[in-house]
Every structure is written in C-alpha cells, then in structure tokens.
Write a protein that holds these residues in place. Structure first.
Motif, mmCIF file in Angstrom:
data_model
loop_
_atom_site.group_PDB
_atom_site.id
_atom_site.type_symbol
_atom_site.label_atom_id
_atom_site.label_comp_id
_atom_site.label_asym_id
_atom_site.label_seq_id
_atom_site.Cartn_x
_atom_site.Cartn_y
_atom_site.Cartn_z
ATOM 1 N N ASP A 140 53.169 -99.480 -86.888
ATOM 2 C CA ASP A 140 52.423 -98.242 -86.359
ATOM 3 C C ASP A 140 53.428 -97.602 -85.091
ATOM 4 O O ASP A 140 53.043 -97.891 -84.332
ATOM 5 C CB ASP A 140 51.469 -97.859 -86.606
ATOM 6 C CG ASP A 140 50.555 -96.483 -86.549
ATOM 7 O OD1 ASP A 140 51.048 -95.601 -85.842
ATOM 8 O OD2 ASP A 140 49.481 -96.477 -86.773
ATOM 9 N N HIS A 149 52.588 -95.095 -83.394
ATOM 10 C CA HIS A 149 51.247 -94.544 -82.507
ATOM 11 C C HIS A 149 50.074 -94.667 -82.740
ATOM 12 O O HIS A 149 49.330 -93.936 -81.976
ATOM 13 C CB HIS A 149 51.452 -92.285 -83.616
ATOM 14 C CG HIS A 149 53.385 -92.019 -82.628
ATOM 15 N ND1 HIS A 149 53.631 -91.329 -81.441
ATOM 16 C CD2 HIS A 149 53.575 -92.511 -83.977
ATOM 17 C CE1 HIS A 149 54.695 -91.057 -81.377
ATOM 18 N NE2 HIS A 149 55.035 -91.163 -82.958
ATOM 19 N N ASP A 150 50.333 -96.151 -83.031
ATOM 20 C CA ASP A 150 48.959 -96.968 -82.846
ATOM 21 C C ASP A 150 48.202 -95.458 -83.384
ATOM 22 O O ASP A 150 46.440 -95.694 -82.902
ATOM 23 C CB ASP A 150 48.782 -96.963 -81.769
ATOM 24 C CG ASP A 150 47.166 -97.970 -81.923
ATOM 25 O OD1 ASP A 150 47.093 -99.224 -82.349
ATOM 26 O OD2 ASP A 150 46.670 -98.060 -80.717
ATOM 27 N N ALA A 182 49.762 -89.787 -85.714
ATOM 28 C CA ALA A 182 50.816 -89.276 -84.506
ATOM 29 C C ALA A 182 50.803 -87.946 -83.765
ATOM 30 O O ALA A 182 50.270 -87.309 -85.276
ATOM 31 C CB ALA A 182 52.240 -89.038 -85.460
#
Length: 237
Positions: free
Chosen positions: A201, A203-204, A207
């Motif tokens: 991922d 953007h954890d 996004a």
C-alpha cells in the motif's frame, strides 16, 4: 471494415473462467463516432484474442518500447486521452467493451494527435493473460462496476485471483491504481489489495486524490450525489 462489422462485444470463448466482470452493452453512435471507428480502428484498434492468453506484443502494437499503462474500462475515453496527452513518455492501452466509447476514444486520439494510445475491445482479463510478466508500468481500474448485490460480488474485477494476475504483469515498483465511489466496494478493494503478498500500500490506506487522475463523468455524478471518492494505490514489491 465498416461499423456494421464491428461487434458490440467479443464473444466469450469457452474457457474455465465463464464469469464476466462486465455487461456487454450496445449503444447508438453519432455519425462522427461511426466515421472514426471505420477509419481509425485498423490503425489504433486491437481485438482481444478469442483465446485467453494469446500473446500480445506491446512493442509491435505501439511501434516503440516504452512503459505501458493499462486502462481497464476506459468508458468514453476522456480520462485516457487526457492522461495520455499529459504523459507522452508512456504508452496507454485502453480496454473497453462498449463500442460507442471505443469510437469516441478513437476520435479523441485523432483530434489530439495522440501517438501513445491504442484501444482494445474485449475482456481485459483475457488480454492481460496474454501479456508478458512484468510488462506494465501501471494498471488503472477507475470506477468499475461495483456489482452491489451480494450474489453478484463474484463478478467484481477486484478480487484475489484477478489482482494476482494484474500484479504479475506489473514491473517491480509498478502501480495498481483503483478508484470507486461505492464505499462498500472500496473497503472490499482495500482488503483484497492489502492481502496480496506481492503488493504494498503506497499510502497506508485510502490515497489522497492524485492530481494526475482527471475527474471522470462517474466521479462528477458521485460528487453531485454527495458520495465520497476512494482512491487506492498499491505498488508491486
């Protein structure tokens, strides 16, 4: 070739995978779209081979070797054309089943002088199966059919087996970028993408809306209805 020879959708070949992720649709075309289809399809078009996994030579298709972006479900083609125009260093392969959308994108390609766009008609997953591994710089799946009824979830394109196939065609560091305005599907997408062992991922979580992704007609419709937009960007590790 004439527009009357152009099928509304490539017939489903007899394979083990009989569940399709799309509805073949017919629609009226303007005279401009019809003329564009007749004239430009032989130059920029590609019928997805009827036998899934038939090799596709991307360098021969585009006439050069450059990073390739696969656009799954390009709709009327406005987003594809805008992104390709802003990104001439990469080639864009748009896959769609809706004939008026294909014709409209071909018209946009000519009007904007885009040399880095090709348009495929048929099942994107059958096309991807024929691409070499690690051959795509990015895969875009923008606003796919959410198939909201539970009994239809098996038709969603973002599910483990399909994601594994798409990821295998990404170069290391290549991106799989999905967007949807359907909250339940967004959560299902996130879980599926996070569970793939070869994706990370970027953007954890969801996004921020990337500036390079144009606002689509689906997105405008969702925003008018006060539905949030969810972007997910994962990279091949």
């Amino acid at each position: 070739m004439t527009s009357t020879d152009f099928p509304a959708a490539v017939p489903a070949p007899p394979t083990a995978r009989t569940i399709r992720t799309f509805h073949p649709r017919r629609g009226r075309m303007s005279s401009r779209q019809t003329e564009a289809l007749d004239r430009l399809w032989p130059v920029y078009g590609l019928h997805v081979p009827e036998r899934p996994g038939t090799p596709v030579d991307l360098a021969a298709l585009f006439g050069r070797r450059a990073p390739v972006v696969l656009e799954i479900g390009s709709g009327m083609g406005d987003t594809t054309a805008e992104m390709a125009a802003a990104d001439p260093g990469r080639d864009y392969l748009a896959v769609e089943v809706h004939t008026p959308g294909i014709a409209n994108l071909l018209d946009l390609v000519e009007r904007h002088g885009l040399r880095n766009v090709r348009v495929a008609q048929g099942d994107a997953l059958d096309l991807v199966a024929g691409l070499p591994e690690a051959s795509l710089d990015a895969v875009h799946v923008f606003f796919p059919d959410p198939w909201p009824k539970s009994r239809h979830h098996k038709r969603r394109i973002i599910q483990p087996a399909h994601v594994a196939l798409l990821r295998s065609r990404l170069t290391p560091g290549g991106t799989l970028h999905c967007a949807t305005d359907w909250a339940e599907y967004a959560e299902a997408m996130r879980k599926t993408l996070d569970a793939d062992p070869g994706l990370v991922d970027a953007h954890d979580g969801f996004a921020p809306r990337p500036a390079h992704r144009p606002v689509t007609k689906f997105e405008r419709r969702a925003l008018r209805a006060d539905r949030p937009i969810f972007d997910l960007i994962h990279r091949r590790s």
